[in-house]
Enzyme design. Structure first.
Site, PDB file in Angstrom:
ATOM      1  CG  HIS A  18      11.715  -5.447 -10.012  1.00  0.00           C
ATOM      2  ND1 HIS A  18      12.414  -4.917 -11.082  1.00  0.00           N
ATOM      3  CD2 HIS A  18      10.803  -4.523  -9.660  1.00  0.00           C
ATOM      4  CE1 HIS A  18      11.917  -3.727 -11.360  1.00  0.00           C
ATOM      5  NE2 HIS A  18      10.940  -3.463 -10.517  1.00  0.00           N
ATOM      6  CB  CYS A  40      -0.858   0.026   1.259  1.00  0.00           C
ATOM      7  SG  CYS A  40      -1.922  -1.406   1.399  1.00  0.00           S
ATOM      8  CB  CYS A  51      14.739   0.744 -10.071  1.00  0.00           C
ATOM      9  SG  CYS A  51      13.596   1.965  -9.365  1.00  0.00           S
TER      10      CYS A  51
HETATM   11  N1  GLN Z   1      15.925   7.757  -6.843  1.00  0.00           N
HETATM   12  C1  GLN Z   1      14.879   6.820  -6.559  1.00  0.00           C
HETATM   13  C2  GLN Z   1      15.468   5.616  -5.840  1.00  0.00           C
HETATM   14  O1  GLN Z   1      16.557   5.247  -6.121  1.00  0.00           O
HETATM   15  C3  GLN Z   1      14.172   6.360  -7.817  1.00  0.00           C
HETATM   16  C4  GLN Z   1      13.066   5.376  -7.517  1.00  0.00           C
HETATM   17  C5  GLN Z   1      12.163   5.063  -8.687  1.00  0.00           C
HETATM   18  O2  GLN Z   1      12.509   5.249  -9.821  1.00  0.00           O
HETATM   19  N2  GLN Z   1      10.998   4.541  -8.453  1.00  0.00           N
HETATM   20  O3  GLN Z   1      14.858   5.010  -4.996  1.00  0.00           O
HETATM   21 ZN    ZN Z   2      13.148   3.434 -10.967  1.00  0.00          ZN
END
Ligand code: GLN
Ligand code: ZN
Length: 758
Positions: free
Chosen positions: A697, A520, A729
């Site tokens: 992920h 959430c 990410c």
């Molecule tokens: N700068 C953010 C991180 O590294 C980017 C996160 C995202 O793209 N959702 O957590």
């Molecule tokens: Zn990201």
């Protein structure tokens, strides 16, 4: 045959205290059995029915059963037997959760955004061999369970067309078009309709939002042809509940007339984002979506009644509904405490799910009687809306004047940037970096919670953050990364953190909204003109920079992402909201530069998410969203390197916009698709690119060879002097063990590839 009553299209299922989240997570942790999970879900539903009836949903079929243990698309896929062959040995809840979460050896279904919302659904995998057959009757069982508790609910299902239009081919046959199985799936829905009829359901709701979007592989016209035949077939089932065919999330006006003629008893249309066609709808019920299901604002009942009158003028029988399911808004405003000075106008202006149900009940009374009968409620809504509009902070002259004075020059960066940056930074080819966050440890979360409770002094909390930053910097130096980050330990969330520091936002205590499964988020409410109260956190970056000779990136969240992951105001156009946020970020970038920051990243992971469902609206959206990013970043000196980050891989529709952001370096998600996106973007992209080589992920540690292979693949599209090496990410959901190991491999892989590219 009962008439369709006024009703919402769906309701949050996570529970007012996130009870479902807790039950799911205990089950996954092995603490409660599948039967115990089912029992707590059942308890939650019964409590919900009681509450909804108390809020005025007392007529037969007015309470929607939109419950799901994890995701409504997965539910429909499981019901028709559309589960991947790799899980063929599983059944029941084991199969269900394996599809949702994978297991030790097998990956879960892919997850992606549901239309233009921040909710994620699971993408079914279907091919010619998928054994389509009625495989799960939970929806019927839930109807019976409710009936036994004294409630005749309205089962809600994702419709056959949308289920298949959102699905993809299987591992074995990735190019298979799942829509080829529409006849088979329709057959299963026929069986489901009969079973619901037998259980005594007077109504069923089938959601077909696939009919309101241009952004799917199948064309709108093709989908409408298929839908027309499909609903003629379903309407022809001899013993079935009456069908409410729902068209939420956008404009369905070009489809309504044909669908109304298929024989279904009712159509639900979104009148917030869309319109009702100018046609004769006599003989059918139109559920008019006059209440915004995906935002938190109280409905202007005076306008709603005008809209309902217009719908009635088409000859249709009219009931009131929401534009979409209420699953996108929190349960209730009750118990929320708004910031001092804003309590009254915000309390009066906001309506979460329960309050919107109250509005439906009010409109239902007016429809049954006359608008006069609800005059006091209409007047009350009008004056609350007017009071909010006059409230301090809604319109800040200084912000408006600054916006009005903007010119195109304010969205354009200087030239000569590449050389100036190279000279200042002196980075090697294929520099290594990360996306921003480092693992958010339990200790940091606890410290933040203790600080919020008042159990940890601000001074001690800040000392704790500095410690964390110091250790993240030391780790990165030790690993040998070229461009460092401070790790974002001070942020609870990349949007909420800024919302709490900016004027114009309110944050909730309990405003949780399901993002996916048990996850959430608590979106902030953007209600007023935005400006900085104070600096947004330059000190953390400069502290990090003081500890190292390597460059540390400053980290900001971009205007579109801040809007997408909040509940934005609707009283001024979104482009204006975006520009207000952009100006605040622009000032922050000034501060960062002044403090000596050489690299600043502005994340826009939600740029694709807000892409309008209608193609005719794409150009305008991309224009203002790109414009806001440029407004935020174009104050940067030529020698300041601007980075941006986007994390999804469907770039095809926004490639030109990506280039138009004019960032010096763009990092994107690319590992899962094995750099598949690169050839497509390489042409329009003349600046530096960091295609992610580590799919963050999962906790898996990719070996150096794999990372080097991906970088080498990338070199096929991007020359070595424009390539960066980074993960897909941020690392906030990862653990330190895999983070450190993988980043070491990443540095080694970049060195290898660099050497062979010399
Ligand atoms: N700068 C953010 C991180 O590294 C980017 C996160 C995202 O793209 N959702 O957590
Ligand atoms: Zn990201």
């Amino acid at each position: 045959m009962s008439h369709l009553p006024s009703t919402p299209l769906g309701y949050p299922r996570i529970g007012p205290r996130r009870e479902l989240k807790r039950a799911l997570e205990s089950h996954w942790a092995g603490k409660i059995s599948a039967a115990e999970l089912a029992a707590s879900a059942s308890e939650l539903r019964t409590a919900l029915y009681e509450r909804l009836a108390g809020l005025g949903l007392t007529e037969e079929a007015s309470i929607p059963d939109s419950f799901s243990l994890y995701d409504q698309v997965l539910d429909a896929a499981v019901a028709v037997g559309a589960t991947p062959a790799r899980f063929a040995d599983l059944t029941g809840s084991e199969l269900y959760f394996a599809c949702a979460r994978g297991d030790e050896t097998r990956p879960a279904l892919e997850m992606t955004k549901w239309f233009d919302t921040n909710y994620h659904y699971l993408v079914p995998e279907i091919d010619a061999d998928t054994a389509i057959a009625l495989s799960d009757t939970s929806v019927v069982d839930r109807f019976t369970e409710a009936k036994e508790a004294g409630y005749t609910v309205r089962p809600v299902l994702v419709g056959p067309l949308t289920l298949l239009a959102l699905a993809k081919g299987s591992e074995a046959d990735p190019d298979f078009d799942p829509l080829e199985r529409l006849d088979d799936v329709a057959g299963v829905y026929e069986e489901l309709l009969s079973a619901l009829d037998e259980a005594g359901a007077p109504w069923v709701q089938l959601d077909e939002p696939a009919l309101v979007t241009d952004n799917l592989p199948a064309s709108r016209a093709d989908l409408l042809d298929r839908a027309t035949a499909l609903y003629e077939r379903l309407a022809g089932v001899e013993h079935r509940p009456q069908i409410l065919l729902a068209l939420p999330y956008g404009d369905s006006s070009t489809a309504q007339e044909r669908l109304a003629a298929t024989g279904v008893e009712a159509l639900a249309v979104d009148l917030d984002r869309g319109q009702l066609a100018d046609a004769d709808f006599s003989g059918i019920t139109i559920a008019a979506g006059v209440i915004d299901g995906r935002n938190v604002w109280r409905t202007d009942l005076a306008s709603a009644t005008e809209l309902l009158d217009k719908v009635a003028a088409t000859g249709a029988r009219v009931v009131a509904t929401t534009s979409t399911s209420l699953q996108h808004v929190p349960h209730t405003t009750k118990g929320e405490v708004w910031e001092a000075g804003h309590e009254e106008h915000l309390a009066g202006r906001l309506a979460f799910a329960d309050e919107k149900i109250g509005e439906i009940a009010t409109l239902a009374r007016g429809l049954a009687d006359s608008w006069d009968a609800i005059k006091s409620e209409i007047d009350e809504a009008t004056s609350a809306i007017e009071a909010h509009a006059r409230a301090e902070g809604v319109k800040v002259p200084e912000v408006r004047e600054r916006l009005a004075a903007l010119t195109e020059a304010d969205r354009k960066r200087a030239s000569g940037r590449r050389a100036a940056q190279e000279e200042r930074l002196g980075l090697p080819k294929i520099p290594t970096t990360t996306i921003g966050s480092f693992p958010q440890t339990q200790e940091i979360r606890s410290a933040r919670a203790a600080h919020a409770r008042g159990d940890l002094s601000t001074e001690d909390y800040r000392a704790r953050l500095r410690e964390e930053i110091a250790s993240v910097i030391k780790l990165q130096e030790d690993i040998g990364l070229d461009v460092l980050v401070h790790g974002e330990a001070e942020r609870n969330d990349m949007v909420q953190y800024f919302a709490e520091l900016l004027e114009g936002f309110a944050v909730t205590k309990n405003g949780w909204v399901q993002s996916y499964g048990s996850r959430c988020t608590r979106p902030s409410i953007l209600w007023g003109d935005v400006r900085r109260r104070s600096n947004l956190g330059t000190e953390w970056i400069t502290y990090a920079q003081s500890l190292t000779a390597r460059p540390v990136k400053g980290m900001l969240t971009g205007p579109v992402t801040i809007i997408a992951w909040s509940f934005p105001r609707k009283d001024i156009p979104l482009p204006e909201v975006a520009d207000q946020i952009a100006l605040a970020l622009r000032d922050e970038i000034d501060d960062l530069q002044e403090a000596g920051t050489a690299i600043i990243q502005v994340d826009e992971p939600a740029l694709r998410e807000l892409l309008p469902l209608e193609k005719t609206k794409h150009a305008d959206y991309l224009d203002w969203s790109v414009g806001a990013f440029r407004l935020a970043t174009s104050g940067a000196e030529p020698a300041t390197q601007i980075h941006t980050h986007l994390c999804y891989s469907e770039f095809n529709q926004i490639i030109d916009a990506l280039a138009a952001l004019d960032a010096d370096v763009t990092s994107i998600e690319a590992a899962r698709s094995r750099m598949e996106v690169l050839p497509g973007i390489a042409d329009s992209f003349t600046r530096q690119v960091g295609p992610g080589v580590w799919d963050i992920h999962s906790p898996r540690i990719p070996p150096t060879s794999e990372l080097a292979e991906l970088l080498t693949l990338a070199l096929g599209s991007v020359p070595a002097d424009r390539l960066w090496a980074n993960p897909d990410c941020g690392l906030k959901t990862r653990g330190y063990e895999e983070t450190e190991a993988t980043l070491r491999n990443l540095v080694a892989a970049a060195a290898q590839v660099r050497a062979s590219a010399e």
